[in-house]
Design an enzyme around this catalytic site. Structure first.
Site, PDB file in Angstrom:
ATOM      1  N   GLY A  17       0.786  -1.230   0.000  1.00  0.00           N
ATOM      2  CA  GLY A  17       0.000   0.000   0.000  1.00  0.00           C
ATOM      3  C   GLY A  17       0.813   1.272   0.000  1.00  0.00           C
ATOM      4  O   GLY A  17       1.795   1.422  -0.731  1.00  0.00           O
ATOM      5  N   TYR A 151     -11.175   4.013  15.450  1.00  0.00           N
ATOM      6  CA  TYR A 151     -10.162   4.299  14.432  1.00  0.00           C
ATOM      7  C   TYR A 151      -9.882   5.801  14.351  1.00  0.00           C
ATOM      8  O   TYR A 151      -8.726   6.243  14.375  1.00  0.00           O
ATOM      9  CB  TYR A 151     -10.643   3.769  13.083  1.00  0.00           C
TER      10      TYR A 151
END
Length: 251
Positions: A17, A151
């Site tokens: 990524g 998160y």
């Protein structure tokens, strides 16, 4: 372009990524790059992908302080210093607040906040004067997202580090900034977003597309370079306009 000739850069979570794309970008511009990851097989694959003798792969879990100490020792032995740190390693976690368990809370905070905090703490002694730190935050620190309580809070926490560490490390000329990626097409994105909902996700973005890991790598390279020598304590949102603008199709 050779903005990073002979610079030493550390990228945590560098096996895929955004981390891998940033490693590739900095290598292309002359850097020596240290990448970390928890999985030895993925590290080996990343090294093969990146190629060359300017890559050092270190198996390390950022939530484990012993691993971080071993990582810094390996960097000290091989290079003696660091000029760039991209604190990138992180995990996604999305669920309603009532479903967040203590175990999940500890897991996400350990990696996303504790891991970033101690990555920086352990590497500060290796940083050259006028070095640059870039922290991977998230667009969700700027705009509420259903199921994102845990998160988003960890990402807000690490962005705050950019403010406070910029002040603390400023006397050494060390700059600290964060990047806040929006919807970036990575393996983590595909795991978190169901295939049938992706058209609706793209419709939220003014630019009309998902971001790429290379979009983020470009931004990290800018913030880490001398071209950003007067950018400090800031957050650069890389989201195609997701936070700032509402597409006409949504009205």
């Amino acid at each position: 372009m050779t903005r990073f000739d002979n610079k030493i850069a550390l990228i945590t979570g560098g096996t895929s990524g955004m981390g891998l794309a940033t490693a590739r970008r900095l290598l292309a511009e002359g850097a020596h790059v240290v990448i970390t990851g928890r999985d030895k097989a993925r590290l080996d694959a990343a090294v093969e992908d990146l190629g060359g003798d300017r890559v050092l792969a270190v198996r390390a879990d950022v939530a484990d302080l012993d691993d971080l100490s071993a990582m810094t020792s390996a960097i000290q032995e091989r290079f003696g210093r660091l000029d760039v740190v991209f604190a990138n390693a992180g995990v996604a976690s999305f669920q309603p607040v009532g479903e967040v368990t203590e175990a999940e809370f500890d897991r996400v905070v350990d990696i996303n906040f504790k891991g970033v905090y101690f990555t920086i703490q352990k590497t500060v002694p290796l940083l050259s004067d006028n070095a640059a730190i870039v922290i991977n935050a998230s667009w969700t620190l700027h705009r509420g997202l259903v199921t994102g309580t845990l998160y988003s809070a960890t990402k807000a926490a690490v962005h705050n580090l950019a403010h406070t560490l910029a002040a603390e490390l400023g006397p050494r000329g060390i700059r600290v900034n964060s990047v806040s990626p929006g919807y970036i097409e990575t393996a983590m994105f595909h795991e978190a977003v169901a295939e049938e909902t992706k058209p609706a996700v793209v419709a939220e973005v003014v630019s009309g597309r998902l971001g790429t890991s290379e979009d983020v790598a470009d931004a990290v390279a800018f913030l880490a370079s001398s071209e950003a020598s007067y950018v400090n304590g800031q957050d650069l949102i890389i989201d195609g306009g997701l936070v700032a603008a509402i597409p006409g199709v949504m009205l």
